[in-house]
Enzyme design. Sequence first.
Site, PDB file in Angstrom:
ATOM      1  N   SER A  80     -17.260  58.688  19.187  1.00  0.00           N
ATOM      2  CA  SER A  80     -17.916  58.047  20.329  1.00  0.00           C
ATOM      3  C   SER A  80     -17.086  56.910  20.914  1.00  0.00           C
ATOM      4  O   SER A  80     -17.152  56.641  22.117  1.00  0.00           O
ATOM      5  CB  SER A  80     -19.291  57.522  19.915  1.00  0.00           C
ATOM      6  OG  SER A  80     -19.182  56.622  18.830  1.00  0.00           O
ATOM      7  N   ASP A 245     -26.316  48.246  22.473  1.00  0.00           N
ATOM      8  CA  ASP A 245     -26.852  48.781  21.221  1.00  0.00           C
ATOM      9  C   ASP A 245     -26.317  48.053  19.997  1.00  0.00           C
ATOM     10  O   ASP A 245     -26.641  48.395  18.864  1.00  0.00           O
ATOM     11  CB  ASP A 245     -26.576  50.285  21.112  1.00  0.00           C
ATOM     12  CG  ASP A 245     -25.084  50.627  21.084  1.00  0.00           C
ATOM     13  OD1 ASP A 245     -24.251  49.688  21.029  1.00  0.00           O
ATOM     14  OD2 ASP A 245     -24.758  51.824  21.095  1.00  0.00           O
ATOM     15  N   HIS A 248     -21.678  50.078  19.647  1.00  0.00           N
ATOM     16  CA  HIS A 248     -20.505  50.475  20.420  1.00  0.00           C
ATOM     17  C   HIS A 248     -19.985  49.282  21.221  1.00  0.00           C
ATOM     18  O   HIS A 248     -20.758  48.393  21.577  1.00  0.00           O
ATOM     19  CB  HIS A 248     -20.849  51.637  21.354  1.00  0.00           C
ATOM     20  CG  HIS A 248     -21.197  52.893  20.624  1.00  0.00           C
ATOM     21  ND1 HIS A 248     -22.500  53.307  20.440  1.00  0.00           N
ATOM     22  CD2 HIS A 248     -20.414  53.803  20.002  1.00  0.00           C
ATOM     23  CE1 HIS A 248     -22.505  54.434  19.739  1.00  0.00           C
ATOM     24  NE2 HIS A 248     -21.253  54.755  19.461  1.00  0.00           N
TER      25      HIS A 248
END
Length: 342
Positions: A80, A245, A248
């Site tokens: 990610s 979040d 990240h």
Amino acid sequence: MSMSRARVARRIAAAAAYGGGGIGLLGGVTAVLLLTEVSHAKRVVGGSDDPPPRADGRYGFAFARRTGQPPLRLAFLGDSTAAGQGVHRPSQTPGALLASGLAAVAERPVDLRNVALPGAQSSDLERQVTLVLEDPDLLPDVCVIMIGANDVTRRMPPAKSVRLLSDAVRRLRDSGCEVVVGTCPDLGTIEPVYQPLRWIARRLSRQLAAAQTIGVVEQGGRTVSLGDLLGPEFAANPRELFGPDNYHPSAEGYATAAMAVLPTLCDSLGLWPEEAPEMLDEGILPVATAAAEAAAEGGTEVTAARGPWARLLRRQGRTTKEPATVSGSPDTSSPTPPSPGP
């Protein structure tokens, strides 16, 4: 730098080379505790379910008109972080930032293709490498890989993780592609993660990063440490450099990571000036020692020297500003026309 970290990294890399499984780094009780804390941390941290923005396309299109040179081809692989999860604009992803920076330094256009997959472990690299090598007429000039965090949190044996990464680097190098790997970030910097998981996560992620470095360098690739989760600035400025979040990176965080990787990316193609002031040559060290030192300091590069030796480079003058942008409009035929703006 702890010599024990170098020894553990060498053991993991050796097990990977000889097809071994995991090396028992934690006792049974500690492993149960780790699993419990990881489960709790995942609930606290959360994470974004939004797909990362697509940044594939041509950067520095104006240089094609100005110089007539064909574009460089840059491929991004990994998880990610490589995909740019956590930001909403294509220009904020690490792939777009590095494509813009590479175009500015090379003064020629850069075609970016990103096949990274959020949630991916090193076991997905075989599929990703196959994708970027599927067209022999469009082989990448250089690939950037960011992988490892999910291997730690999902308990993949470290020797298996390193072996899978080494196999990917070897395939890419055999195709004539330069490879730069951003090693496993320091998971101990994630804010909602508390002790004792913070200490365990830091230990495991740094051990994996050091072992990854050995495996990558032995296959002819280069590594840049993403320690402290993409750079020491994350520990000092978590509110600015983590995304909503808290897991990240934010746009500012990805820009910091891009500035750490850009010199190595350019140097792999012979484009970075040797006299650049932010490059400090720490000399030739045994590869395991160089790997262990790099794992503890974000932005540190390790590249092969001769035999079991490696060169350790520390970068100074890194900033959280985006790489230099290029003038002119992007290629409007790109699937997602990239914009070099903030």
